[in-house]
Design a protein around this motif. Sequence first.
Motif, PDB file in Angstrom:
ATOM      1  N   MET A   6       1.044  -1.092  -0.177  1.00 32.47           N
ATOM      2  CA  MET A   6      -0.073  -0.016   0.024  1.00 32.47           C
ATOM      3  C   MET A   6       0.960   1.290   0.194  1.00 32.47           C
ATOM      4  N   VAL A  24      -9.316  -4.814   2.454  1.00 35.26           N
ATOM      5  CA  VAL A  24      -8.505  -4.836   1.300  1.00 35.26           C
ATOM      6  C   VAL A  24      -7.851  -6.229   0.955  1.00 35.26           C
ATOM      7  N   ALA A  73     -10.608  -0.400  -4.337  1.00 35.19           N
ATOM      8  CA  ALA A  73      -9.248  -0.260  -4.114  1.00 35.19           C
ATOM      9  C   ALA A  73      -8.522   0.170  -5.409  1.00 35.19           C
ATOM     10  N   VAL A  75      -5.699  -0.064  -7.888  1.00 36.35           N
ATOM     11  CA  VAL A  75      -4.237  -0.504  -7.933  1.00 36.35           C
ATOM     12  C   VAL A  75      -3.558  -0.261  -9.139  1.00 36.35           C
ATOM     13  N   VAL A  81      -1.356  -0.537  -4.210  1.00 34.64           N
ATOM     14  CA  VAL A  81      -2.581  -0.002  -3.863  1.00 34.64           C
ATOM     15  C   VAL A  81      -2.463   1.397  -3.864  1.00 34.64           C
ATOM     16  N   VAL A  84      -7.805   3.999  -1.642  1.00 33.32           N
ATOM     17  CA  VAL A  84      -9.171   3.050  -1.170  1.00 33.32           C
ATOM     18  C   VAL A  84     -10.064   3.969  -0.644  1.00 33.32           C
TER      19      VAL A  84
END
Length: 94
Positions: A6, A24, A73, A75, A81, A84
Motif C-alpha cells: 500500500m 483490502v 481499491a 491498484v 494499492v 481506497v
Amino acid sequence: MKDAAMSKHASARAQQRAIPPLIVDWLFAYGASRADHSGAEILYFDHAARRRIGRTVGQQIVDRLGALLDTYAVVSPEGTVITVGHRLKRLARA
C-alpha cells in the motif's frame, strides 16, 4: 496484506475512511476488477464477490460487514494499492 503493497496515500486514506486491512485483503481475494482509463485496476465487491465471501466465511459475517463491502481499491500496474475508498455510486461501465 498478501502481495500488494500500500502506498502512503492509500494507508492514510484507509485509516481516515475506517477501512480495515481485512477488507483490502478480501478485495484482492474475492473482488471483481475493472480497468481504469489510466492503466490502473479498480477492485470492488459485486454481487458475485459477496456470494464468494459468504461461502467462505459465512453469510452472517457478510451481512454484519455489509457497509464495509461498499469499498474499492485502485491498484497500479505494478501491484501497489494507490488509494481506497467507499463506493457511493455504481461504477460506470467501460
